[in-house]
Design an enzyme around this catalytic site. Structure first.
Site, short mmCIF file in Angstrom:
data_model
loop_
_atom_site.label_atom_id
_atom_site.label_comp_id
_atom_site.label_asym_id
_atom_site.label_seq_id
_atom_site.Cartn_x
_atom_site.Cartn_y
_atom_site.Cartn_z
N ASP A 117 26.68 -26.61 -5.52
CA ASP A 117 26.36 -25.67 -4.45
C ASP A 117 25.42 -26.33 -3.45
OD1 ASP A 117 26.58 -23.08 -3.25
OD2 ASP A 117 24.54 -22.66 -3.90
N TYR A 119 23.37 -26.15 0.64
CA TYR A 119 22.36 -25.36 1.36
C TYR A 119 22.49 -25.76 2.83
CZ TYR A 119 17.52 -23.45 1.82
OH TYR A 119 16.39 -22.73 2.14
N HIS A 124 20.04 -19.99 7.71
CA HIS A 124 19.64 -19.51 6.39
C HIS A 124 18.40 -20.25 5.91
CE1 HIS A 124 19.81 -18.20 2.23
NE2 HIS A 124 19.91 -19.45 1.82
N ARG A 133 7.36 -19.63 3.20
CA ARG A 133 6.32 -20.56 3.68
C ARG A 133 5.93 -20.18 5.10
NH1 ARG A 133 10.37 -23.58 1.63
NH2 ARG A 133 11.02 -24.27 3.71
N GLU A 191 25.16 -14.31 -2.21
CA GLU A 191 25.16 -15.39 -1.24
C GLU A 191 26.59 -15.54 -0.74
OE1 GLU A 191 23.37 -18.94 -2.79
OE2 GLU A 191 21.35 -18.07 -2.73
N GLU A 193 29.41 -17.32 0.78
CA GLU A 193 29.68 -18.74 0.94
C GLU A 193 31.18 -18.99 1.07
OE1 GLU A 193 27.75 -21.44 -1.68
OE2 GLU A 193 26.08 -20.08 -2.14
N ASP A 225 27.93 -16.66 -4.56
CA ASP A 225 27.08 -17.30 -5.55
C ASP A 225 25.89 -16.38 -5.83
OD1 ASP A 225 26.61 -19.39 -7.30
OD2 ASP A 225 25.31 -20.45 -5.92
N ARG A 229 16.84 -13.61 -7.60
CA ARG A 229 15.76 -14.21 -6.83
C ARG A 229 14.44 -14.28 -7.61
NH1 ARG A 229 18.46 -16.82 -2.85
NH2 ARG A 229 19.86 -15.42 -1.73
N GLN A 232 14.73 -17.01 -10.30
CA GLN A 232 14.75 -18.31 -9.63
C GLN A 232 13.35 -18.70 -9.12
OE1 GLN A 232 17.63 -18.62 -6.48
NE2 GLN A 232 16.96 -20.66 -5.86
N TYR A 236 12.18 -22.42 -10.62
CA TYR A 236 12.82 -23.51 -9.89
C TYR A 236 11.91 -24.70 -9.59
CZ TYR A 236 10.87 -22.69 -5.18
OH TYR A 236 10.05 -22.59 -4.08
N LYS A 245 20.74 -18.78 -11.15
CA LYS A 245 21.99 -18.99 -10.42
C LYS A 245 23.20 -19.17 -11.33
CE LYS A 245 22.26 -19.84 -6.57
NZ LYS A 245 22.58 -18.98 -5.41
N THR A 249 29.37 -16.97 -10.60
CA THR A 249 29.79 -17.34 -9.26
C THR A 249 31.20 -16.81 -9.09
OG1 THR A 249 28.46 -19.37 -9.25
CG2 THR A 249 30.29 -19.25 -7.68
N THR A 340 24.75 -20.49 1.40
CA THR A 340 24.78 -19.22 2.12
C THR A 340 25.09 -19.42 3.60
OG1 THR A 340 23.14 -18.35 0.59
CG2 THR A 340 23.47 -17.13 2.63
N GLU A 354 17.63 -12.30 3.18
CA GLU A 354 17.40 -12.37 4.62
C GLU A 354 17.58 -11.02 5.30
OE1 GLU A 354 19.43 -16.19 6.24
OE2 GLU A 354 20.42 -15.67 4.36
#
Length: 405
Positions: A117, A119, A124, A133, A191, A193, A225, A229, A232, A236, A245, A249, A340, A354
Site C-alpha cells: 500500500d 501514500y 491526503h 503535526r 481509505e 483507493e 484499505d 486509526r 495504528q 506505528y 491496517k 482490505t 488514499t 480528513e
C-alpha cells in the site's frame, strides 16, 4: 432484457468488459466471467463453444493464468471477447452462457500474492500532516516529494466486495490514558483507493523501469484499505502500520483491464522537486501513467465524498518502479494500492480522518452524525472513467459492512 442489448450509455458496455470470477446459482464451481451490462458471460464456456484457442486461459477458477500470460495475450483475448459479444452471428451460441448478476455469487477474482500500500496523494498527505503535526513548518515529511512512500500489507486479508468487515480489536492509548487499553477500535475508518493487479512476474534482482508498467500490470480495481486509526496511532512508531491496517482490505469483484482505460490516461501533476532518474517520468518517450478516475464514497447510501484520482502525485508506474528498484521481484497476483485518494477540496477527501478532521467535525448523515464508522455502517466505493466518444467506463463497486467483533 437480453444480455446483448445493453442500454446506450451503460458504463459496462462492450467498450469495458472487466473480468471477474463467479459461481452460478446452486453451484460452488468458480468460473472466469466477463461483465456485460447486468450480466456475466461464462468466458471459459464461451471459448469452448466457439473453438477459441484461449480456452485454457479462461476455463479456470481464478484469473491468475490469464494474468501471467502477458500483454500480447491480454490484447488478443480482449479482442476475441469483444468480437464475441458484438457480432450478431454469435448470439445464439452465447446467449445461454450469460447469467444475470443477481443470480451469481462473485468471488475474489485472483489469488493475491503480495500486497503493498502506498501514500501517493499530496492532498491526503498534507491533510494528515496538518492534523497530527499542526506545528510543523511543512506538513509533508522530508522524503515525501522524493519517493513513493509505502508499506507491505497482509495479502491473506484481502477480501472481495460484499464481505463483512469485523471491527478489529487491539491496543490503543488515548491522550488521557496512563497506560494502553485493549478493546475494539473506536476510530474505524476507510481509505478510498485504487488497486493495481500485477500479471507478469519479474526476476529477482532486476528492477522494472517506468516503461515496463503496462507490460507487468494487467488492470485495476477499486480498493478500500480499512484503517483502525486509534490502533495504528499507538503501534506505528517506529516501524509503521501493522494491526491497525492488516485486518481487512476490500477489493472489487471486477478487474478492469488497462486497455479499457486508454482514453482515461492523463499526465501526472506538475512535479515540484527534481526526481531521481528511475522515477523521472518527464522524458517524452515515457507514456502518461496517470488515470482520470472519478470516485464516489458513500456511507449507508449517502454520498459523502468524490475523490479525483487524476490529482495523485505519484503514479502507478512510479510506484511499480520504486517497489522493484531494490531488486524485489514481482509475482503474478501481486496487488498494490495507490494510497488514499484525496483532492484539494473538502468534498474530495477519501477518508473519514480528513472528512471529519479526526472526528472534530462529524459528518451529518440521515441516520445521525459520524466521526468514524459505527457497527452496521455500509461503505461503498464506485467510480467511472472517461472513454471514447463520450462514453463512461465503469469500475466495479467495492462495498463492505462493519460488524461488531
Amino acid at each position: 432484457m437480453p444480455p446483448f442489448d445493453v442500454p446506450e450509455g451503460d458504463p459496462f458496455g462492450p467498450h469495458n468488459l472487466p473480468y471477474g470470477v463467479f459461481s452460478p446459482s446452486g453451484s460452488t464451481e468458480r468460473r472466469v466471467g466477463v461483465r456485460l451490462g447486468d450480466h456475466v458471460l461464462d468466458a471459459g464456456a464461451a471459448a469452448a463453444a466457439l473453438g477459441s484457442p484461449h480456452q485454457s486461459l479462461l476455463a479456470r477458477p481464478t484469473l491468475n493464468t490469464l494474468l501471467a500470460a502477458g500483454r500480447a495475450t491480454w490484447s488478443e483475448v480482449r479482442r476475441a471477447i469483444t468480437a464475441w459479444v458484438t457480432d450478431p452471428a454469435h448470439r445464439a451460441t452465447l446467449e445461454p452462457l450469460f447469467r444475470p448478476l443477481s443470480e451469481v455469487t462473485l468471488h475474489l477474482p485472483f489469488e493475491v500474492a503480495d500486497y503493498v500500500d502506498f501514500y501517493a496523494s499530496e492532498h491526503h498527505a498534507r491533510n494528515v500532516g496538518q492534523i497530527f503535526r499542526p506545528e510543523a513548518a511543512d506538513s509533508l515529511t522530508p522524503n515525501w516529494k522524493h519517493l513513493p512512500i509505502g508499506y507491505h500489507g497482509r495479502s491473506g486479508t484481502v477480501v472481495v466486495s460484499g464481505t463483512d468487515v469485523v471491527r478489529p480489536s487491539g491496543q490503543r492509548k488515548g491522550p488521557g490514558d496512563p497506560t494502553p487499553v485493549f478493546g475494539p477500535s473506536i476510530r474505524l475508518d476507510i481509505e478510498a483507493e485504487v488497486g493495481f493487479v500485477v500479471g507478469v512476474p519479474s526476476e529477482m534482482g532486476r528492477p522494472v523501469a517506468l516503461g515496463g508498467f503496462r507490460d507487468h500490470v494487467f488492470g485495476l480495481c477499486l480498493l478500500n484499505d480499512w484503517s483502525a486509526r486509534d490502533i495504528q496511532a499507538w503501534e506505528y512508531v517506529p516501524l509503521g502500520p501493522f494491526l491497525g491496517k492488516s485486518f481487512a482490505t476490500s477489493v472489487s469483484a471486477w478487474i478492469t483491464p488497462l486497455e479499457a482505460l486508454e482514453h482515461a490516461r492523463v499526465a501526472a501533476p506538475e512535479r515540484t522537486h527534481p526526481l531521481l532518474p528511475y522515477l523521472d517520468d518527464s522524458a517524452p518517450d515515457i507514456e502518461p501513467s496517470g488515470y482520470d478516475l472519478r470516485i464516489t464514497v458513500a456511507i449507508n447510501g449517502q454520498a459523502v465524498a468524490e475523490p479525483p484520482f487524476s490529482t495523485m502525485y505519484w503514479t502507478a508506474a512510479q510506484q511499480l518502479a520504486h517497489m522493484t528498484v531494490n531488486g524485489a521481484s514481482l509475482r503474478t497476483g501481486d496487488l498494490y494500492g495507490s494510497g488514499t485518494v484525496s483532492g484539494p477540496e473538502e468534498r474530495q477527501r477519501g477518508s473519514l480522518l480528513e472528512l471529519t478532521w479526526n472526528g472534530s467535525e462529524p459528518l451529518e448523515l440521515p441516520d445521525g452524525k459520524r466521526g468514524f464508522l459505527e457497527d452496521g455502517d455500509v461503505v461503498t466505493l464506485s467510480a467511472w472513467a472517461p472513454g471514447a466518444d463520450g462514453r463512461r467506463v465503469g469500475l466495479g463497486k467495492v462495498s463492505g459492512r462493519v460488524v461488531a467483533g
